[in-house]
Structure formats: C-alpha cells, structure tokens
Design an enzyme around this catalytic site. Structure first.
Site, PDB file in Angstrom:
ATOM      1  CD  GLU A   1       5.479  -8.043 -11.446  1.00 58.89           C
ATOM      2  OE1 GLU A   1       4.776  -8.115 -10.440  1.00 58.89           O
ATOM      3  OE2 GLU A   1       6.335  -8.915 -11.740  1.00 58.89           O
ATOM      4  CG  ASP A   2       9.313  -7.017 -15.556  1.00 59.26           C
ATOM      5  OD1 ASP A   2       9.407  -7.014 -14.317  1.00 59.26           O
ATOM      6  OD2 ASP A   2       9.394  -8.047 -16.244  1.00 59.26           O
TER       7      ASP A   2
ATOM      8  NE  ARG B   1      10.684  -7.292 -20.827  1.00 58.88           N
ATOM      9  CZ  ARG B   1      10.019  -7.596 -19.719  1.00 58.88           C
ATOM     10  NH1 ARG B   1      10.670  -8.143 -18.698  1.00 58.88           N
ATOM     11  NH2 ARG B   1       8.730  -7.369 -19.623  1.00 58.88           N
TER      12      ARG B   1
ATOM     13  CG  HIS C   1      12.566  -9.412 -11.766  1.00 58.25           C
ATOM     14  ND1 HIS C   1      11.962  -9.996 -12.847  1.00 58.25           N
ATOM     15  CD2 HIS C   1      13.174  -8.286 -12.237  1.00 58.25           C
ATOM     16  CE1 HIS C   1      12.197  -9.271 -13.942  1.00 58.25           C
ATOM     17  NE2 HIS C   1      12.928  -8.232 -13.596  1.00 58.25           N
TER      18      HIS C   1
ATOM     19  CG  ASP D   1      11.111 -11.059 -22.845  1.00 61.78           C
ATOM     20  OD1 ASP D   1      10.914 -12.096 -22.182  1.00 61.78           O
ATOM     21  OD2 ASP D   1      12.145 -10.871 -23.522  1.00 61.78           O
TER      22      ASP D   1
ATOM     23  CB  CYS E   1       5.833 -11.450 -14.947  1.00 62.44           C
ATOM     24  SG  CYS E   1       6.762 -12.531 -13.958  1.00 62.44           S
TER      25      CYS E   1
ATOM     26  NE  ARG F   1      16.976  -8.266 -16.942  1.00 67.57           N
ATOM     27  CZ  ARG F   1      15.971  -8.966 -17.446  1.00 67.57           C
ATOM     28  NH1 ARG F   1      14.748  -8.501 -17.380  1.00 67.57           N
ATOM     29  NH2 ARG F   1      16.204 -10.136 -18.006  1.00 67.57           N
TER      30      ARG F   1
END
Ligand code: CIR
Length: 254
Positions: free
Chosen positions: A66-67, A86, A161, A61, A248, A131
């Site tokens: 962005e995460d 992740r 999200h 991933d 993202c 998350r």
C-alpha cells in the site's frame, strides 16, 4: 465494486521489518505467511482478482505494498516511501500497476507513504506523518487535483500513518476511531465511528459490503454489522508486530 488487487508475499527477512515496538514478541515468519495466505484467500472469496508479487528478501517490509502507490481515477502515483530502507520497493509494484493504470511518479525530496492517503468520494485525505512531507503532499495535489480530487492534509497525533486510525468503507463512507483525528477533514463524509480502545480496528479492507477486519475487536465488528457489512475477521498478529494493518497488504482497484 473493486475487481483487482496487488499483494506481495512475506519475505524470508520479514522478522527484520521496521517496528516502533521495541519490546514486542519476535515475528514468526511462517505464521505471518499463513496469515497472509488467509488474507489473499479472503480477498479472492470476495471476487477480487489478486495478483501476488514475489517477495524480495532485500526489503523486509515489501509485503506492505500500500505504501508504494496512491491509486484513484485511473491513475497510480508511485511514491517515494518515507523510510529510506523501503525506497527500493516501488519498482515491482509499479510494474504490476502499469498494466492497469496510467502511471505518475514522485521524486526526492518528496516523500509519501500510501498508508497516509485515504481516498473518499471527492477528496484524498493525507496524513502529515513522519513519512510524508510537504513536497509529497504537493506532488499528490499536482497529480490528483486536475482529476477532480481535493487533497486535504490531516494533522496526526502519535500514529505511524493516517490509516492506522481510519479507512474507507467505499464511496463517501469511512470508518474512524473516535477522538484521534480532527473532524474538519471528514466534513461531508459518512463517518462510522468506533471506540478509541479499538482504534487498531479502524483499519479495514472493504470490498462492496464485505469487510476484512482485524480479529479480536468485537465492538468494531458489531458496529460494522449494524452498518450493513459482512465482517470477515482476519488474524494479523504478525504483521501487526511490524506496525502493519490490513490495508497495508494490498492495493485495490480500479
Ligand atoms: C513500516 O514501518 O514502514 C512498516 N513496518 C509498516 C508499514 C505499514 N504500512 C501501512 O500502514 N500502510
């Protein structure tokens, strides 16, 4: 006007990316790479200086940069992503951001995904997703409240999200899918609404008056044009199979 962006190329293992769509078609990695190149080219055509990080096949991933961080007011808060698989992604992103911004960090048990954070004018809306936990929100507030940003939690329905159903159009303007989020967190912002049937298209990347929007959502494109934006449709069929949207795939500054 934004002037730089961090992206990360699609890894060879992208077909193993997390997905909540058990019956979806398999991911075509070559096609995902073509679509990603088109995304990066479009950002560059807007005048954004894009730094593209190399992928890491250990993290399927990893293109969803962005995460890994929340960026506002000269600070990058490096996150502890909510999905355990992740958690090794942020260091590479941190390296790139450290050349541009002051770095703050977040430690377990706090978790937060950047996809849950929408920065708009005087506030950061933060989605209470699976998350992002209370300790993650507390750390977000600790870092950004002293910089004058109000941190406003948003209850979410059945979405991965917050920014699956809304995104920034710059300044105090936001694009929001109708009927999927509470109104109160958006009070005082300039909300551009799109029909619920096109909710996926509420996630766009705005650079000044140019907007990258997912291809195939005519009502949203029309709505954006009427609001004064130049719309560049992007085919992101493959990242969508991995529950990804357009925001993202980049972190945009300053
Ligand atoms: C994940 O489930 O974490 C990835 N497959 C998709 C992440 C999408 N990120 C985002 O919306 N900010």
């Amino acid at each position: 006007m934004q002037d730089w962006a961090i992206t990360r190329a699609i890894p060879a293992t992208f077909s193993d990316a997390i997905s909540q769509q058990p019956r979806r078609d398999p991911i075509d990695v070559a096609r995902a790479r073509e679509q990603h190149r088109a995304y990066v080219s479009a950002l560059r055509s807007f005048g954004v200086a894009v730094e593209e990080l190399p992928p890491d096949d250990a993290y399927p991933d990893c293109c969803f940069v962005e995460d890994c961080a929340v960026v506002a007011r000269g600070v990058a808060l490096i996150t502890n992503p909510g999905a355990p698989s992740r958690r090794g992604e942020p260091p590479a992103v941190r390296g790139a951001l450290a050349r541009r911004l002051r770095i703050e960090t977040m430690a377990a048990p706090a978790t937060l995904d950047g996809g849950d954070c929408l920065v708009a004018e005087d506030r950061i809306l933060v989605g209470l997703s699976a998350r992002t936990n209370a300790a993650g929100v507390a750390r977000l507030r600790e870092v950004f409240a002293p910089l004058g940003l109000r941190v406003v939690p948003v209850e979410l329905g059945d979405v991965l999200h917050l920014k699956c159903v809304c995104s920034s159009l710059g300044g105090c303007r936001v694009l929001v899918a109708e009927g999927l989020l509470p109104d109160a967190p958006f009070e005082g912002l300039d909300v551009v609404s799109i029909p619920r049937e096109e909710a996926y298209a509420a996630n766009v990347v705005a650079v000044g008056k140019s907007v990258l929007a997912p291809a195939g959502f005519p009502a949203t494109h029309e709505r954006l044009r009427r609001a004064g934006y130049h719309v560049v449709p992007i085919d992101n069929s493959e990242t969508r199979k991995a529950d990804g949207s357009l925001t993202c795939l980049s972190i945009i500054g300053p």
